[in-house]
Design a protein around this motif. Structure first.
Motif, PDB file in Angstrom:
ATOM      1  N   ARG A 126       0.878  -1.345   0.190  1.00 37.43           N
ATOM      2  CA  ARG A 126      -0.325  -0.136   0.201  1.00 37.43           C
ATOM      3  C   ARG A 126       0.542   1.299  -0.437  1.00 37.43           C
ATOM      4  O   ARG A 126       0.423   1.883  -1.098  1.00 37.43           O
ATOM      5  N   LEU A 127       2.168   1.301   1.539  1.00 40.26           N
ATOM      6  CA  LEU A 127       2.907   2.418   0.862  1.00 40.26           C
ATOM      7  C   LEU A 127       3.205   2.785  -0.467  1.00 40.26           C
ATOM      8  O   LEU A 127       3.616   3.622  -1.017  1.00 40.26           O
ATOM      9  N   PHE A 128       3.445   1.533  -0.780  1.00 39.35           N
ATOM     10  CA  PHE A 128       4.762   1.601  -2.949  1.00 39.35           C
ATOM     11  C   PHE A 128       3.618   1.985  -3.742  1.00 39.35           C
ATOM     12  O   PHE A 128       3.972   3.062  -4.463  1.00 39.35           O
ATOM     13  N   TYR A 129       2.434   1.669  -3.348  1.00 39.20           N
ATOM     14  CA  TYR A 129       1.687   2.696  -4.415  1.00 39.20           C
ATOM     15  C   TYR A 129       1.147   3.367  -3.753  1.00 39.20           C
ATOM     16  O   TYR A 129       0.605   4.931  -4.870  1.00 39.20           O
ATOM     17  N   GLU A 130       1.050   4.132  -3.520  1.00 37.41           N
ATOM     18  CA  GLU A 130       0.975   5.259  -2.583  1.00 37.41           C
ATOM     19  C   GLU A 130       1.749   6.586  -2.674  1.00 37.41           C
ATOM     20  O   GLU A 130       1.629   7.615  -3.316  1.00 37.41           O
ATOM     21  N   LEU A 131       2.839   5.862  -3.323  1.00 37.75           N
ATOM     22  CA  LEU A 131       4.430   6.912  -3.334  1.00 37.75           C
ATOM     23  C   LEU A 131       4.562   6.896  -4.458  1.00 37.75           C
ATOM     24  O   LEU A 131       4.644   7.823  -4.969  1.00 37.75           O
ATOM     25  N   PHE A 132       4.159   5.638  -5.660  1.00 41.20           N
ATOM     26  CA  PHE A 132       4.908   5.621  -7.177  1.00 41.20           C
ATOM     27  C   PHE A 132       3.516   6.046  -8.258  1.00 41.20           C
ATOM     28  O   PHE A 132       4.244   6.163  -8.793  1.00 41.20           O
ATOM     29  N   TYR A 133       2.610   4.838  -7.448  1.00 37.27           N
ATOM     30  CA  TYR A 133       1.921   5.263  -8.588  1.00 37.27           C
ATOM     31  C   TYR A 133       0.727   6.084  -8.068  1.00 37.27           C
ATOM     32  O   TYR A 133      -0.106   6.088  -9.248  1.00 37.27           O
ATOM     33  N   LYS A 134      -0.388   6.435  -7.043  1.00 37.12           N
ATOM     34  CA  LYS A 134      -1.203   7.397  -6.727  1.00 37.12           C
ATOM     35  C   LYS A 134      -1.168   8.767  -7.349  1.00 37.12           C
ATOM     36  O   LYS A 134      -1.905   9.574  -7.922  1.00 37.12           O
ATOM     37  N   GLU A 135      -0.198   9.352  -7.078  1.00 30.35           N
ATOM     38  CA  GLU A 135       0.139  10.862  -7.202  1.00 30.35           C
ATOM     39  C   GLU A 135       0.391  11.180  -8.608  1.00 30.35           C
ATOM     40  O   GLU A 135      -0.422  11.900  -9.347  1.00 30.35           O
ATOM     41  N   THR A 136       1.290   9.834  -9.558  1.00 21.83           N
ATOM     42  CA  THR A 136       1.430   9.962 -10.831  1.00 21.83           C
ATOM     43  C   THR A 136       1.016   9.232 -12.107  1.00 21.83           C
ATOM     44  O   THR A 136       0.870   8.235 -11.125  1.00 21.83           O
ATOM     45  N   SER A 137      -0.140   8.860 -12.935  1.00 22.91           N
ATOM     46  CA  SER A 137       0.040   8.001 -13.194  1.00 22.91           C
ATOM     47  C   SER A 137       0.715   6.957 -13.965  1.00 22.91           C
ATOM     48  O   SER A 137       1.658   8.232 -15.422  1.00 22.91           O
ATOM     49  N   MET A 138       1.231   6.610 -13.825  1.00 20.88           N
ATOM     50  CA  MET A 138       2.488   5.124 -13.955  1.00 20.88           C
ATOM     51  C   MET A 138       1.709   4.753 -15.416  1.00 20.88           C
ATOM     52  O   MET A 138       2.930   4.672 -16.175  1.00 20.88           O
ATOM     53  N   GLU A 139       0.371   4.817 -15.719  1.00 19.88           N
ATOM     54  CA  GLU A 139       0.239   4.268 -17.722  1.00 19.88           C
ATOM     55  C   GLU A 139       0.840   4.817 -18.776  1.00 19.88           C
ATOM     56  O   GLU A 139       0.745   4.890 -19.458  1.00 19.88           O
ATOM     57  N   GLU A 140       0.774   6.350 -18.411  1.00 15.12           N
ATOM     58  CA  GLU A 140       0.669   7.156 -19.729  1.00 15.12           C
ATOM     59  C   GLU A 140       2.275   7.907 -19.446  1.00 15.12           C
ATOM     60  O   GLU A 140       2.804   7.996 -17.711  1.00 15.12           O
ATOM     61  N   PRO A 141       3.049   8.247 -20.178  1.00 21.42           N
ATOM     62  CA  PRO A 141       4.383   8.134 -20.683  1.00 21.42           C
ATOM     63  C   PRO A 141       4.215   9.947 -19.440  1.00 21.42           C
ATOM     64  O   PRO A 141       3.698  10.705 -19.862  1.00 21.42           O
ATOM     65  N   VAL A 142       5.349   9.818 -18.981  1.00 18.67           N
ATOM     66  CA  VAL A 142       5.891  11.591 -18.666  1.00 18.67           C
ATOM     67  C   VAL A 142       7.349  11.926 -19.430  1.00 18.67           C
ATOM     68  O   VAL A 142       8.090  11.139 -19.317  1.00 18.67           O
ATOM     69  N   ILE A 143       6.884  12.883 -19.518  1.00 17.38           N
ATOM     70  CA  ILE A 143       7.398  13.809 -20.525  1.00 17.38           C
ATOM     71  C   ILE A 143       8.662  14.916 -19.894  1.00 17.38           C
ATOM     72  O   ILE A 143       7.767  15.550 -18.583  1.00 17.38           O
ATOM     73  N   THR A 144       9.938  14.494 -19.380  1.00 14.50           N
ATOM     74  CA  THR A 144      10.990  15.389 -18.672  1.00 14.50           C
ATOM     75  C   THR A 144      11.758  16.350 -19.439  1.00 14.50           C
ATOM     76  O   THR A 144      11.903  15.740 -20.741  1.00 14.50           O
ATOM     77  N   ILE A 145      12.676  16.778 -18.923  1.00 18.84           N
ATOM     78  CA  ILE A 145      13.499  17.686 -19.766  1.00 18.84           C
ATOM     79  C   ILE A 145      14.077  16.593 -19.854  1.00 18.84           C
ATOM     80  O   ILE A 145      14.857  17.137 -21.313  1.00 18.84           O
ATOM     81  N   GLU A 146      14.721  15.727 -19.270  1.00 21.14           N
ATOM     82  CA  GLU A 146      15.223  14.279 -20.314  1.00 21.14           C
ATOM     83  C   GLU A 146      15.059  14.010 -21.640  1.00 21.14           C
ATOM     84  O   GLU A 146      15.974  13.878 -22.514  1.00 21.14           O
ATOM     85  N   ASN A 147      13.455  13.651 -21.397  1.00 20.57           N
ATOM     86  CA  ASN A 147      13.380  13.408 -22.688  1.00 20.57           C
ATOM     87  C   ASN A 147      12.291  13.770 -23.310  1.00 20.57           C
ATOM     88  O   ASN A 147      11.734  13.315 -24.358  1.00 20.57           O
ATOM     89  N   ILE A 148      12.011  14.984 -23.229  1.00 16.23           N
ATOM     90  CA  ILE A 148      11.753  15.762 -24.261  1.00 16.23           C
ATOM     91  C   ILE A 148      11.779  15.918 -25.794  1.00 16.23           C
ATOM     92  O   ILE A 148      10.992  15.972 -26.822  1.00 16.23           O
ATOM     93  N   CYS A 149      13.346  15.205 -25.942  1.00 13.50           N
ATOM     94  CA  CYS A 149      13.708  15.666 -27.758  1.00 13.50           C
ATOM     95  C   CYS A 149      13.810  14.299 -28.189  1.00 13.50           C
ATOM     96  O   CYS A 149      12.958  14.566 -29.122  1.00 13.50           O
TER      97      CYS A 149
END
Length: 179
Positions: A126-149
């Motif tokens: 439950r803690l792992f889920y709340e930390l890593f899945y709940k706030e940001t949806s890991m299903e859709e890709p996250v665009i960061t400065i490193e991978n935007i190009c």
């Protein structure tokens, strides 16, 4: 090693000492001993009193029915909980990959899975889920400065584009914003 016969355990210990002497290994006599599992530390679990020993960061004790129960030591659980919280901070800062964090957690989980600790595992999941899945949806890709190009359909840029600056300011960029 668990066995009901003290004589058998003494013979095994003598054989172990012989093998260690041949290999040039010296056993620590304070730590190498034969004890009754019913003697040792006292645990309170579910309003029942148990006595047992701590071995390899696990508490081993006998239940009233004579079943050997192995539970993880509290110290290891607290350490893993703190580690997950620190990894979350590093993940948010972009210092750690989610794959590495999940692999580390699954390794710890596999170690604890062999103990009688279903409730502990459920709480840690439950803690792992709340930390890593709940706030940001890991299903859709996250665009960061490193991978935007790489994510941009124009391909790698020679100079930072407008989206790169938005990402630098902390704006969350979704894949549909790139089109």
């Amino acid at each position: 090693m668990l066995h009901h016969s003290k004589e058998h355990l003494q013979k095994c210990l003598a054989d172990l000492r012989e093998i260690c002497a041949c290999l040039g290994i010296r056993l620590n006599e304070k730590k190498t001993q034969i004890i009754k599992i019913s003697r040792g530390i006292t645990l309170r679990a579910k309003k029942k009193l148990y006595r047992g020993v701590v071995f390899l960061k696990r508490k081993v004790f006998l239940s009233n029915t004579g079943k050997v129960i192995v539970i993880p030591a509290r110290k290891g659980i607290v350490k893993e909980r703190r580690k997950l919280k620190k990894l979350k901070i590093k993940f948010d800062a972009g210092e750690r990959e989610f794959f590495d964090i999940k692999q580390s957690y699954n390794s710890w989980r596999g170690h604890i899975k062999h103990c009688n600790a279903k409730r502990t595992l459920k709480r840690m999941d439950r803690l792992f889920y709340e930390l890593f899945y709940k706030e940001t949806s890991m299903e859709e890709p996250v665009i960061t400065i490193e991978n935007i190009c790489q994510a941009c359909e124009k391909g790698p840029c020679e100079q930072p584009c407008e989206l790169w600056y938005k990402c630098l300011e902390g704006t969350i960029i979704k894949p549909e914003d790139l089109e």
